[in-house]
Scaffold this active site. Structure first.
Site, PDB file in Angstrom:
ATOM      1  N   GLU A 177      -4.887  13.609  -4.714  1.00  0.00           N
ATOM      2  CA  GLU A 177      -3.914  12.559  -5.033  1.00  0.00           C
ATOM      3  C   GLU A 177      -4.383  11.721  -6.238  1.00  0.00           C
ATOM      4  O   GLU A 177      -5.112  10.736  -6.055  1.00  0.00           O
ATOM      5  CB  GLU A 177      -3.698  11.648  -3.812  1.00  0.00           C
ATOM      6  N   LYS A 219      -0.773  15.883  -4.787  1.00  0.00           N
ATOM      7  CA  LYS A 219       0.031  14.721  -4.376  1.00  0.00           C
ATOM      8  C   LYS A 219       0.062  13.733  -5.543  1.00  0.00           C
ATOM      9  O   LYS A 219      -0.794  12.847  -5.640  1.00  0.00           O
ATOM     10  CB  LYS A 219      -0.587  14.078  -3.121  1.00  0.00           C
TER      11      LYS A 219
HETATM   12  P1  13P Z   1       2.974   5.718  -0.441  1.00  0.00           P
HETATM   13  O1  13P Z   1       4.017   6.776  -0.242  1.00  0.00           O
HETATM   14  O2  13P Z   1       3.261   4.426   0.238  1.00  0.00           O
HETATM   15  O3  13P Z   1       2.595   5.567  -1.897  1.00  0.00           O
HETATM   16  O4  13P Z   1       1.649   6.240   0.266  1.00  0.00           O
HETATM   17  C1  13P Z   1       1.234   7.520   0.036  1.00  0.00           C
HETATM   18  C2  13P Z   1      -0.205   7.597   0.251  1.00  0.00           C
HETATM   19  O5  13P Z   1      -0.669   8.446   0.957  1.00  0.00           O
HETATM   20  C3  13P Z   1      -1.060   6.620  -0.435  1.00  0.00           C
HETATM   21  O6  13P Z   1      -2.358   7.127  -0.493  1.00  0.00           O
END
Ligand code: 13P
Length: 344
Positions: A177, A219
């Site tokens: 991510e 992500k």
């Molecule tokens: P949000 O969809 O609220 O951005 O959260 C996703 C997430 O996993 C943050 O690390």
């Protein structure tokens, strides 16, 4: 490393019509959201809330995997079974957040680097033994005056690649991510530059660390203007900028792109994902789905407010947002889905 097992897990996570639910808020983040609504900030309140989520009837119709926080992985539902077993019972693959949070980066004011590599190998072994099948690590990139620096991007992407290699070694699918934040007044084009640089650096590092991209889920953020930017671009422009960026930087070997919501409203997060799936239908090498936290949970959290009497309506709201995002993942979401009893 058992590549077949990793690919099987990644494929199960991106199964047709479903997406992922992030319910892995760290205790400080969860407490902040509870405090804003007057909910007690205790382990028991967090457990009850996560029970509400996991026992939502029909959640598994739209959600293929859920990311837990360490505390939740060790807790039990009201029915006295582990959250891992409750998820499995609902047909949802359990995952775990394994980073230790973003901290100020020494020497780089306004920038952060994510910690958590020390001891990660043994934590992953424990998480796998407890039933987790995938693991998430979040890096944050801030856009502002003179930032992000290349040093911040490189430090964060290097850590993401080191974590991803350790995950695959432990048999867990890494969900990487790299989040370019929406905080600030930057334009969509500034977000695009930061996102391009981050994704380019990330895949270079993943390649260097010999991570098998067939067993990775990306992500990313969508390419968006900052929350305080006066120019808020329309849904189609966001969809086109986001996909152009991904096409230039994300190899076709990656099976799935599962967006974070990042503070967008719940409805915009559905509209934008839907637009991408409609406008680029049949032209993308990866599945485009969601891995939202706030854009799925926030309406439910606001209804619940810590009150047992509100659990059913909160679960209905959660189910509704999951169904809207499932439709967006299939490119069949529309505004009419937001109308009806209890909906805006
Ligand atoms: P949000 O969809 O609220 O951005 O959260 C996703 C997430 O996993 C943050 O690390």
């Amino acid at each position: 490393m058992n590549v077949t097992q990793l690919i099987d897990t990644a494929n199960a996570m991106m199964i047709e019509g479903k997406g992922l639910l992030a319910m892995d808020e760290s205790n400080p983040t969860c407490n902040k959201r509870f405090a804003a609504l007057g909910i007690a900030q205790t382990p028991e309140a967090r457990r009850i809330y996560r029970d509400l989520i996991v026992t939502t009837p029909g959640l598994g119709d739209f959600i293929s995997g859920a990311i837990l926080f360490d505390e939740t992985l060790r807790q039990q539902t009201n029915a006295g079974i582990s959250f891992v077993d409750a998820l499995k019972k609902a047909g949802i693959i359990p995952g775990i957040k394994v980073d230790m949070g973003a901290r100020d980066m020494a020497g780089f004011p306004g920038e952060k680097v994510t910690e958590g590599l020390d001891g990660l190998r043994s934590r992953l072994v424990e998480y796998a033994a407890m039933g987790a099948r995938f693991a998430k690590w979040r890096a944050v990139i801030t856009v502002g005056d003179g930032i992000p620096t290349q040093a911040c991007i490189d430090a964060n992407m290097h850590a993401l690649a080191r974590y991803a290699a350790l995950c695959q070694d432990a048999g867990l699918v890494p969900m990487v991510e790299p989040e370019v934040l929406m905080d600030g007044s930057h334009t969509l084009d500034q977000c695009l530059v930061a996102t391009e640089k981050s994704q380019h650096a990330l895949f270079h590092q993943l390649y260097q660390m010999r991570v098998d991209l067939r067993g990775v889920i990306l992500k990313p953020n969508m390419v968006l203007p900052g929350k305080q930017c006066p120019q808020q671009d329309n849904v189609d422009r966001v969809a086109d900028a986001t996909i152009t960026c991904l096409l230039k930087h994300v190899p076709a070997a990656v099976p799935s792109v599962a967006f974070l919501s990042g503070g967008q409203s719940a409805e915009l997060a559905s509209q934008r994902l839907n637009a991408m799936n409609v406008r680029f239908k049949g032209r993308l090498p990866w599945v485009l789905t969601f891995s939202y936290s706030r854009a799925i949970q926030q309406p439910a959290l606001e209804l619940w407010r810590g009150q047992p009497a509100n659990i059913t309506s909160a679960q209905q709201a959660l189910h509704h947002r999951a169904s809207c995002n499932s439709a967006a993942r299939r490119g069949v979401y529309n505004a009419a889905m937001e109308k009806g009893p209890g909906r805006s």
